[in-house]
Motif scaffolding. Structure first.
Motif, PDB file in Angstrom:
ATOM      1  N   MET A 381       0.835  -1.201   0.000  1.00 41.08           N
ATOM      2  CA  MET A 381       0.000   0.000   0.000  1.00 41.08           C
ATOM      3  C   MET A 381       0.874   1.257   0.000  1.00 41.08           C
ATOM      4  SD  MET A 381      -3.036  -1.209  -0.080  1.00 41.08           S
ATOM      5  CE  MET A 381      -3.790   0.408   0.042  1.00 41.08           C
ATOM      6  N   ILE A 382       0.541   2.191  -0.870  1.00 45.19           N
ATOM      7  CA  ILE A 382       1.265   3.466  -0.932  1.00 45.19           C
ATOM      8  C   ILE A 382       0.239   4.600  -0.904  1.00 45.19           C
ATOM      9  CG2 ILE A 382       2.888   4.891  -2.230  1.00 45.19           C
ATOM     10  CD1 ILE A 382       3.802   2.309  -3.640  1.00 45.19           C
ATOM     11  N   LEU A 465      -5.484   6.204   9.433  1.00 47.28           N
ATOM     12  CA  LEU A 465      -5.580   5.188   8.394  1.00 47.28           C
ATOM     13  C   LEU A 465      -4.252   4.464   8.203  1.00 47.28           C
ATOM     14  CD1 LEU A 465      -7.112   3.771   6.152  1.00 47.28           C
ATOM     15  CD2 LEU A 465      -6.687   5.746   4.663  1.00 47.28           C
ATOM     16  N   THR A 466      -3.157   5.201   8.245  1.00 45.24           N
ATOM     17  CA  THR A 466      -1.853   4.554   8.094  1.00 45.24           C
ATOM     18  C   THR A 466      -1.509   3.685   9.307  1.00 45.24           C
ATOM     19  OG1 THR A 466      -0.947   6.676   8.836  1.00 45.24           O
ATOM     20  CG2 THR A 466      -0.844   6.211   6.487  1.00 45.24           C
ATOM     21  N   LYS A 467      -1.961   4.112  10.478  1.00 45.74           N
ATOM     22  CA  LYS A 467      -1.674   3.333  11.685  1.00 45.74           C
ATOM     23  C   LYS A 467      -2.469   2.036  11.716  1.00 45.74           C
ATOM     24  CE  LYS A 467      -0.704   4.182  16.557  1.00 45.74           C
ATOM     25  NZ  LYS A 467      -0.754   5.182  17.649  1.00 45.74           N
ATOM     26  N   VAL A 478       6.362   2.724   6.723  1.00 42.76           N
ATOM     27  CA  VAL A 478       7.475   3.651   6.507  1.00 42.76           C
ATOM     28  C   VAL A 478       6.933   4.952   5.934  1.00 42.76           C
ATOM     29  CG1 VAL A 478       7.938   2.849   4.164  1.00 42.76           C
ATOM     30  CG2 VAL A 478       9.783   3.872   5.500  1.00 42.76           C
ATOM     31  N   GLY A 479       7.650   6.035   6.196  1.00 40.02           N
ATOM     32  CA  GLY A 479       7.294   7.335   5.638  1.00 40.02           C
ATOM     33  C   GLY A 479       8.473   7.938   4.889  1.00 40.02           C
ATOM     34  N   SER A 541       3.341   2.465   2.874  1.00 38.38           N
ATOM     35  CA  SER A 541       4.207   3.632   2.803  1.00 38.38           C
ATOM     36  C   SER A 541       3.382   4.901   2.647  1.00 38.38           C
ATOM     37  CB  SER A 541       5.168   3.518   1.613  1.00 38.38           C
ATOM     38  OG  SER A 541       5.861   2.287   1.643  1.00 38.38           O
ATOM     39  N   GLU A 542       3.814   5.942   3.328  1.00 31.44           N
ATOM     40  CA  GLU A 542       3.245   7.277   3.121  1.00 31.44           C
ATOM     41  C   GLU A 542       4.343   8.134   2.501  1.00 31.44           C
ATOM     42  OE1 GLU A 542       1.318  11.106   5.498  1.00 31.44           O
ATOM     43  OE2 GLU A 542       1.804   9.277   6.613  1.00 31.44           O
ATOM     44  N   VAL A 543       4.076   8.667   1.308  1.00 29.61           N
ATOM     45  CA  VAL A 543       5.066   9.444   0.560  1.00 29.61           C
ATOM     46  C   VAL A 543       4.487  10.833   0.279  1.00 29.61           C
ATOM     47  CG1 VAL A 543       6.486   9.568  -1.517  1.00 29.61           C
ATOM     48  CG2 VAL A 543       5.941   7.330  -0.510  1.00 29.61           C
TER      49      VAL A 543
END
Length: 695
Positions: A381-382, A465-467, A478-479, A541-543
């Motif tokens: 997921m990105i 949402l990322t957590k 990862v960020g 990942s959060e980009v």
């Protein structure tokens, strides 16, 4: 703050032989004074000017007024030698210096005699009787005093000019609108109701309270003017008004942005100039209101009639809605500003307590890990945010042609690579800036519209949402944050096990204004350091992509992916690009360059996906907010595009009932949701079971 004239007890107190009135502080009536010798003790009307602190008839009378000849004898004449210094324009009312100046001027100017009295300057500063003589030794402002004595006509013109300028300054600040769009000539030809009320109050006050109130009013008016300026700037850039409680911290961010865009020297100069301007504004308005209040005092009868007439005119214009060039003639801008700021502060304080309660309620807060997004297990997921990617980029006639073409080309390229996309609209909680509010709103499921709410959310255990992916235990998280250049405690709230900031991506090339590195380089480093490595679990990942951040000059260009290296290749591109100052100064160019920056970011992201994506890659990308009003327009929405891209058709089938458009470009009439609704709908679509957590 709202007055244009001064308070006094009569219009014709210059007539020799007229009985003196009672002093303002309740003293005994002064004895009648007559004769030209006594008259010489009064200031010259032509040379005295308006000092901004003028006594009223009979004010400050004392024992020295007991005899009619107190100021006419040789000792008095000697004590007022021509060399005595005083500042009749700026000396405090009734001060020895002011009196010395006035006396010196009177002895030199023949118009100061009773016969010439009708021609004296109406702005002249009368000298209070009985004030102590000023010694000739160590006088102040002697040069100004001599000039006034030698040039009475010029002194009169100067005095009246300053008074007119003071009136213009006060009126302009009182009627100034709160938005740049409303600025226009007609705006400044209105009748400010605050000035009428202020004049009426000042006319009723004795000298000392009047001066104090006038000075305080000037300071308050200056403060309201500064708040008005801040409102203008915030509406232009952030689409909202300035919050007196919350937004002071953003001024530091604004300075950092200017430093990145214009350079440190230019930013320091601009900051120093702005501080100086504000200080001058406070001083000028305090002086202007005091000066005008003294004009009122000297001409109280005329001022009273004028105030009553102005009041009737204002009420009439307000009642009948009289307009000048489409602008209401009766103005109350300062009062509206004061009221709105007061209400905003009250609402902010109430909102803090209410939002803390809202943040404690979470529909998925107690959901067991195994029941979180089960339909996405095994997917990489990105979640990617493209800076300032808003509806205007897709629909504005200047930016849309280029951006729409890019979206169409990239949609076809992804199809050939086996990817499909669906797109819709979200209404962002912010506009023009404060990207972190958009990030936190979409990922927390809460409407995070200001800095106070942001701090509340970051300090809570609300599930982002990322957590969710970290809590499930099925993903590594990862960020990649090229815009982060200092400690970032928010990492914990977003559930990111590792964050790569601007200093951890090995970039050796130039900055592109605010953006620390081109998006293409960021994505390549994401691939090398994170996505391209083997992991024991799938990745979430959060980009954050930053190349489309204002001021949109210079803008990076795509290079060969194999040529990126350490980013040095971008030195020539940056040097050949537009200068930030040139883009900022030109609205049309800003819009054009903004569109190009969006094209670059979308191209870099989708080329990365086409090059490095797998059958299990799921990309969710969206804008954080619209660009500033100068680019998106003064009436633009807060909508931003959002797209979900995947190879696995089951991923898009799960959101088939959302009504989103096929491809990377959402249709104009595609569904629009508030940004905070996305989290819960996404979790529900991919199989998460709600287990509410309260308190």
């Amino acid at each position: 703050m709202e007055t244009l004239v001064e308070h006094g007890k009569s219009d014709d107190r210059g007539d020799a032989g007229a009985p003196a009135t009672d002093s303002e502080d309740g003293g005994t009536p002064a004895k009648a004074v007559a004769g030209p010798e006594v008259r010489r003790g009064a200031p010259a009307g032509d040379a005295g000017g308006d000092a901004g602190a003028d006594p009223e008839p009979g004010a400050d009378s004392g024992p020295q007024e007991a005899s009619a000849g107190a100021d006419s004898g040789p000792r008095a004449e000697a004590s007022r030698a021509p060399g005595a210094k005083a500042d009749p324009e700026g000396a405090p009312e009734g001060s020895p210096d002011a009196e010395a100046a006035d006396t010196s001027a009177a002895k030199t100017d023949p118009e100061s005699t009773p016969e010439a009295d009708p021609g004296t300057d109406p702005d002249a500063d009368p000298t209070p009787k009985g004030a102590p003589d000023t010694p000739a030794e160590a006088p102040r402002f002697a040069r100004l005093t001599r000039w006034q004595a030698e040039h009475p006509q010029g002194a009169r013109v100067l005095s009246r000019t300053i008074t007119v300028l003071a009136a213009i300054l006060v009126v302009c600040t009182l009627v100034m609108p709160a938005t740049i769009v409303d600025l226009g000539p007609a705006t400044f030809f209105r009748l400010p109701g605050e000035a009428i009320v202020g004049a009426a109050i000042l006319l009723a006050l004795p000298r000392k309270p009047r001066v104090v109130l006038a000075a305080a009013s000037g300071v308050v008016l200056a403060a309201l003017t500064v708040l008005n300026w801040l409102d203008m700037g915030f509406k232009q850039y952030l689409g909202r008004t300035f919050n007196l409680v919350l937004d002071w911290s953003l001024l530091g961010d604004a300075q950092s942005y200017l430093e990145d865009s214009l350079g440190r020297t230019a930013t320091l100069a601009a900051t120093a100039g702005l501080i100086l301007l504000v200080l001058l504004l406070f001083a000028a308005l305090a002086y202007a209101v005091v000066r005008l209040s003294n004009v009122l005092a000297r001409h109280s009868a005329t001022a009273t009639r004028g105030t009553l007439i102005a009041g009737v005119v204002w009420i009439t214009c307000s009642s009948f809605g009289v307009q000048l060039a489409g602008v209401p003639l009766a103005a109350d801008s300062a009062a509206v500003t004061l009221q709105s700021q007061t209400e905003r502060v009250s609402d902010t304080l109430k909102d803090e307590a209410e939002f803390q309660k809202v943040a404690k309620v979470d529909a998925f807060g107690a959901t067991p890990p195994e029941q979180l997004v089960p339909d996405l297990r095994g997917k990489d997921m990105i979640f990617t945010f493209i800076e300032s990617y808003g509806r205007s980029a897709i629909e504005d006639p200047i930016m849309a042609p280029g951006v729409d073409k890019t979206l169409a080309v990239r949609t076809e390229a992804l199809k050939k690579a086996g990817y499909h996309a669906k797109s819709g609209w979200l209404t962002s909680a912010t506009y023009g800036g404060s990207s972190w509010l958009g990030h936190s709103t979409s990922l927390s499921g809460l409407w995070v519209s200001n800095q106070q709410r942001y701090r509340t959310v970051m300090a809570s255990d609300h599930l982002s949402l990322t957590k969710v992916f970290k809590k499930s235990g099925a993903w590594n998280t990862v960020g990649v944050m090229p815009g982060v250049q200092k400690a970032w405690p928010e990492q914990s709230f977003f559930g990111l096990e590792k964050v790569y900031n601007a200093f951890e991506l090995g970039y050796k090339g130039p900055k592109f204004s605010w953006s620390t590195m081109p998006d293409q380089y960021t994505l390549e480093q994401f691939q090398r350091r994170v996505h391209g490595k083997k992991h024991d679990k799938p990745l979430m990942s959060e980009v954050i992509l930053t190349s489309s951040h204002q001021p949109w000059g210079p803008i990076p260009k795509m290079v060969g992916w194999d040529e990126l290296g350490d980013g040095s290749i971008f030195k020539g591109i940056e040097a050949a690009g537009n200068k930030p100052a040139d883009v900022i100064a030109d609205t049309t160019k800003s819009r054009q360059e903004y569109g190009k920056s969006i094209q670059y970011s979308v191209t870099a992201l989708t080329e990365w996906l086409e090059r490095y994506g797998t059958k299990d890659t799921v990309l969710v990308f969206l804008g954080d907010h619209q660009p500033i009003a100068r680019v998106s327009g003064n009436h633009a929405s807060r909508d931003v595009p959002i797209s979900i891209v995947a190879k696995d058709p089951k991923v898009l089938d799960k959101i088939g009932d959302w009504g989103w458009s096929d491809g990377l470009r959402p249709a104009h009439d595609a569904p629009v949701w508030k940004m905070n609704l996305f989290r819960d709908r996404f979790l529900t679509a991919y199989g998460s079971t709600p287990h509410p957590k309260k308190g």
